[in-house]
Design an enzyme around this catalytic site. Structure first.
Site, PDB file in Angstrom:
ATOM      1  N   ASP A   8       0.875  -1.160   0.000  1.00  0.00           N
ATOM      2  CA  ASP A   8       0.000   0.000   0.000  1.00  0.00           C
ATOM      3  C   ASP A   8       0.928   1.231   0.000  1.00  0.00           C
ATOM      4  O   ASP A   8       2.114   1.119   0.313  1.00  0.00           O
ATOM      5  CB  ASP A   8      -0.857  -0.075   1.274  1.00  0.00           C
ATOM      6  CG  ASP A   8      -1.645   1.175   1.530  1.00  0.00           C
ATOM      7  OD1 ASP A   8      -2.296   1.658   0.595  1.00  0.00           O
ATOM      8  OD2 ASP A   8      -1.601   1.683   2.669  1.00  0.00           O
ATOM      9  N   ASP A  10      -0.118   5.140   0.924  1.00  0.00           N
ATOM     10  CA  ASP A  10      -0.356   6.089   2.016  1.00  0.00           C
ATOM     11  C   ASP A  10      -0.318   5.370   3.359  1.00  0.00           C
ATOM     12  O   ASP A  10      -1.116   4.466   3.600  1.00  0.00           O
ATOM     13  CB  ASP A  10      -1.733   6.757   1.856  1.00  0.00           C
ATOM     14  CG  ASP A  10      -1.836   7.616   0.598  1.00  0.00           C
ATOM     15  OD1 ASP A  10      -0.893   8.374   0.337  1.00  0.00           O
ATOM     16  OD2 ASP A  10      -2.847   7.514  -0.107  1.00  0.00           O
ATOM     17  N   GLY A  45      -7.312   3.932   3.595  1.00  0.00           N
ATOM     18  CA  GLY A  45      -7.417   2.949   2.508  1.00  0.00           C
ATOM     19  C   GLY A  45      -8.730   3.005   1.743  1.00  0.00           C
ATOM     20  O   GLY A  45      -8.864   2.386   0.690  1.00  0.00           O
ATOM     21  N   ARG A  48     -12.084   7.926  -2.209  1.00  0.00           N
ATOM     22  CA  ARG A  48     -12.529   9.286  -1.896  1.00  0.00           C
ATOM     23  C   ARG A  48     -14.044   9.366  -1.650  1.00  0.00           C
ATOM     24  O   ARG A  48     -14.496   9.961  -0.669  1.00  0.00           O
ATOM     25  CB  ARG A  48     -12.120  10.217  -3.039  1.00  0.00           C
ATOM     26  CG  ARG A  48     -11.912  11.642  -2.618  1.00  0.00           C
ATOM     27  CD  ARG A  48     -11.456  12.472  -3.810  1.00  0.00           C
ATOM     28  NE  ARG A  48     -10.247  11.962  -4.426  1.00  0.00           N
ATOM     29  CZ  ARG A  48      -9.854  12.246  -5.670  1.00  0.00           C
ATOM     30  NH1 ARG A  48     -10.568  13.042  -6.420  1.00  0.00           N
ATOM     31  NH2 ARG A  48      -8.722  11.734  -6.151  1.00  0.00           N
ATOM     32  N   SER A 115      -5.402   5.416  -3.976  1.00  0.00           N
ATOM     33  CA  SER A 115      -5.339   6.841  -4.308  1.00  0.00           C
ATOM     34  C   SER A 115      -5.096   7.107  -5.789  1.00  0.00           C
ATOM     35  O   SER A 115      -4.191   6.556  -6.392  1.00  0.00           O
ATOM     36  CB  SER A 115      -4.219   7.504  -3.501  1.00  0.00           C
ATOM     37  OG  SER A 115      -4.116   8.860  -3.869  1.00  0.00           O
ATOM     38  N   ARG A 116      -5.907   8.024  -6.328  1.00  0.00           N
ATOM     39  CA  ARG A 116      -5.704   8.482  -7.706  1.00  0.00           C
ATOM     40  C   ARG A 116      -4.504   9.415  -7.790  1.00  0.00           C
ATOM     41  O   ARG A 116      -4.045   9.744  -8.879  1.00  0.00           O
ATOM     42  CB  ARG A 116      -6.961   9.200  -8.202  1.00  0.00           C
ATOM     43  CG  ARG A 116      -8.123   8.242  -8.407  1.00  0.00           C
ATOM     44  CD  ARG A 116      -9.449   8.955  -8.524  1.00  0.00           C
ATOM     45  NE  ARG A 116     -10.515   7.981  -8.533  1.00  0.00           N
ATOM     46  CZ  ARG A 116     -11.052   7.460  -9.649  1.00  0.00           C
ATOM     47  NH1 ARG A 116     -10.650   7.865 -10.825  1.00  0.00           N
ATOM     48  NH2 ARG A 116     -12.003   6.550  -9.563  1.00  0.00           N
ATOM     49  N   ASN A 117      -4.022   9.850  -6.629  1.00  0.00           N
ATOM     50  CA  ASN A 117      -2.833  10.712  -6.600  1.00  0.00           C
ATOM     51  C   ASN A 117      -1.546   9.907  -6.460  1.00  0.00           C
ATOM     52  O   ASN A 117      -0.458  10.490  -6.403  1.00  0.00           O
ATOM     53  CB  ASN A 117      -2.946  11.700  -5.428  1.00  0.00           C
ATOM     54  CG  ASN A 117      -4.081  12.691  -5.632  1.00  0.00           C
ATOM     55  OD1 ASN A 117      -4.058  13.468  -6.596  1.00  0.00           O
ATOM     56  ND2 ASN A 117      -5.087  12.657  -4.780  1.00  0.00           N
ATOM     57  N   ASP A 169      -1.693  -0.550   6.068  1.00  0.00           N
ATOM     58  CA  ASP A 169      -1.921   0.101   7.365  1.00  0.00           C
ATOM     59  C   ASP A 169      -3.416   0.220   7.693  1.00  0.00           C
ATOM     60  O   ASP A 169      -3.766   0.646   8.787  1.00  0.00           O
ATOM     61  CB  ASP A 169      -1.310   1.512   7.384  1.00  0.00           C
ATOM     62  CG  ASP A 169      -2.012   2.461   6.434  1.00  0.00           C
ATOM     63  OD1 ASP A 169      -2.367   2.034   5.306  1.00  0.00           O
ATOM     64  OD2 ASP A 169      -2.217   3.635   6.807  1.00  0.00           O
TER      65      ASP A 169
HETATM   66  P1  B16 Z   1      -7.378   9.906  -3.319  1.00  0.00           P
HETATM   67  P2  B16 Z   1      -3.784   3.976   0.106  1.00  0.00           P
HETATM   68  C1  B16 Z   1      -5.791   5.741   0.163  1.00  0.00           C
HETATM   69  O1  B16 Z   1      -4.491   5.406  -0.217  1.00  0.00           O
HETATM   70  C2  B16 Z   1      -5.801   6.559   1.437  1.00  0.00           C
HETATM   71  O2  B16 Z   1      -5.395   5.752   2.530  1.00  0.00           O
HETATM   72  C3  B16 Z   1      -7.198   7.067   1.705  1.00  0.00           C
HETATM   73  O3  B16 Z   1      -7.188   7.887   2.860  1.00  0.00           O
HETATM   74  C4  B16 Z   1      -7.698   7.864   0.499  1.00  0.00           C
HETATM   75  O4  B16 Z   1      -9.043   8.299   0.680  1.00  0.00           O
HETATM   76  C5  B16 Z   1      -7.631   6.971  -0.748  1.00  0.00           C
HETATM   77  O5  B16 Z   1      -6.299   6.525  -0.929  1.00  0.00           O
HETATM   78  C6  B16 Z   1      -8.069   7.713  -2.001  1.00  0.00           C
HETATM   79  O6  B16 Z   1      -7.142   8.729  -2.256  1.00  0.00           O
HETATM   80  O7  B16 Z   1      -8.463  10.779  -2.795  1.00  0.00           O
HETATM   81  O8  B16 Z   1      -6.012  10.582  -3.344  1.00  0.00           O
HETATM   82  O9  B16 Z   1      -7.710   9.253  -4.645  1.00  0.00           O
HETATM   83  O10 B16 Z   1      -3.647   3.926   1.589  1.00  0.00           O
HETATM   84  O11 B16 Z   1      -4.656   2.904  -0.496  1.00  0.00           O
HETATM   85  O12 B16 Z   1      -2.439   4.118  -0.600  1.00  0.00           O
HETATM   86 MG    MG Z   2      -2.781   3.127   3.446  1.00  0.00          MG
END
Ligand code: B16
Ligand code: MG
Length: 215
Positions: A8, A10, A45, A48, A115-117, A169
């Site tokens: 993972d 984030d 995880g 959005r 995350s899309r980022n 996590d």
């Molecule tokens: P985004 P991971 C997740 O990343 C984050 O833990 C979670 O808090 C977030 O809402 C999700 O990505 C979507 O992210 O808004 O940037 O597309 O932990 O799966 O790496």
């Molecule tokens: Mg995470």
């Protein structure tokens, strides 16, 4: 035989979980609601749109789909402002060493992030060339706890899910790893991640000795 690791992003490799939390907190303040401390754990995880539903809680019914889309976009803007300037120093302590140890032991490496980022963060922190495959939120249609992101990672690596170690996590993430039939290493709370089905729980990525899990 375990010969691949799916990480993972984030909260596992990069210290961005607190930035997601801060952005949700700022959004909630803007619309005059508060987020309970125990809700933050549930947000990890989760994608959005589903995160927004958790944040809105009992108020969710008061917002129509158009307004919800605006709120999700606003949170993303706040989050994106906070990741400007992110760099290698934002990798969690030990993350680099774990990726290097995987290489050393011939373990294939993938990223599985909701995350899309994620692609931007991977580039900014300089870990792109350390990963054999990347699956981010834009490549999947069903978010964690659905196993899709982990299964796609295994496919891209050319490895059976049963031969992968997943590292997460989030409660939703550990559940996704187990639904993918991988070995799950949780990072964080023994109680919460153990209840989600983690096979092992460690306090941080710095405590991960990858060769201890190869067999
Ligand atoms: P985004 P991971 C997740 O990343 C984050 O833990 C979670 O808090 C977030 O809402 C999700 O990505 C979507 O992210 O808004 O940037 O597309 O932990 O799966 O790496
Ligand atoms: Mg995470």
């Amino acid at each position: 035989m375990r010969r691949a690791a799916v990480f993972d992003l984030d909260g596992v490799l990069v210290d961005t979980a607190r930035l997601h939390q801060r952005a949700w907190q700022a959004l909630a303040a803007e619309i005059g609601i508060s987020i309970a401390a125990d809700q933050f754990e549930q947000l990890k995880g989760v994608d959005r749109a589903a995160s927004l539903e958790i944040v809105l809680g009992e108020w969710a019914g008061r917002f129509d789909p158009t307004r919800k889309a605006e709120l999700a976009e606003r949170k993303n803007l706040l989050y994106r402002e906070s990741i400007v300037g992110l760099g290698a120093a934002d990798l969690l302590p030990g993350a680099d060493a774990v990726l290097a140890a995987c290489r050393e032991h011939g373990v294939r490496i993938a990223l599985a992030s909701s995350s899309r980022n994620a692609p931007q963060i991977v580039r900014a922190t300089g870990i792109a060339d350390k990963l054999d495959a990347i699956v981010d939120g834009s490549a999947i249609s069903r978010a964690k706890p659905h196993p899709e992101v982990f299964l796609r990672a295994a496919t891209l690596l050319g490895v059976r899910p049963e031969d992968c170690i997943g590292v997460e996590d989030a409660v939703a993430g550990v559940a996704a790893i187990k639904a993918a039939r991988m070995y799950a290493i949780g990072i964080g709370s023994v109680a919460a991640l153990g209840a989600a089905g983690a096979d092992a729980v460690i306090p941080s990525i710095a405590a991960l000795v990858i060769d201890a899990y190869l067999q």
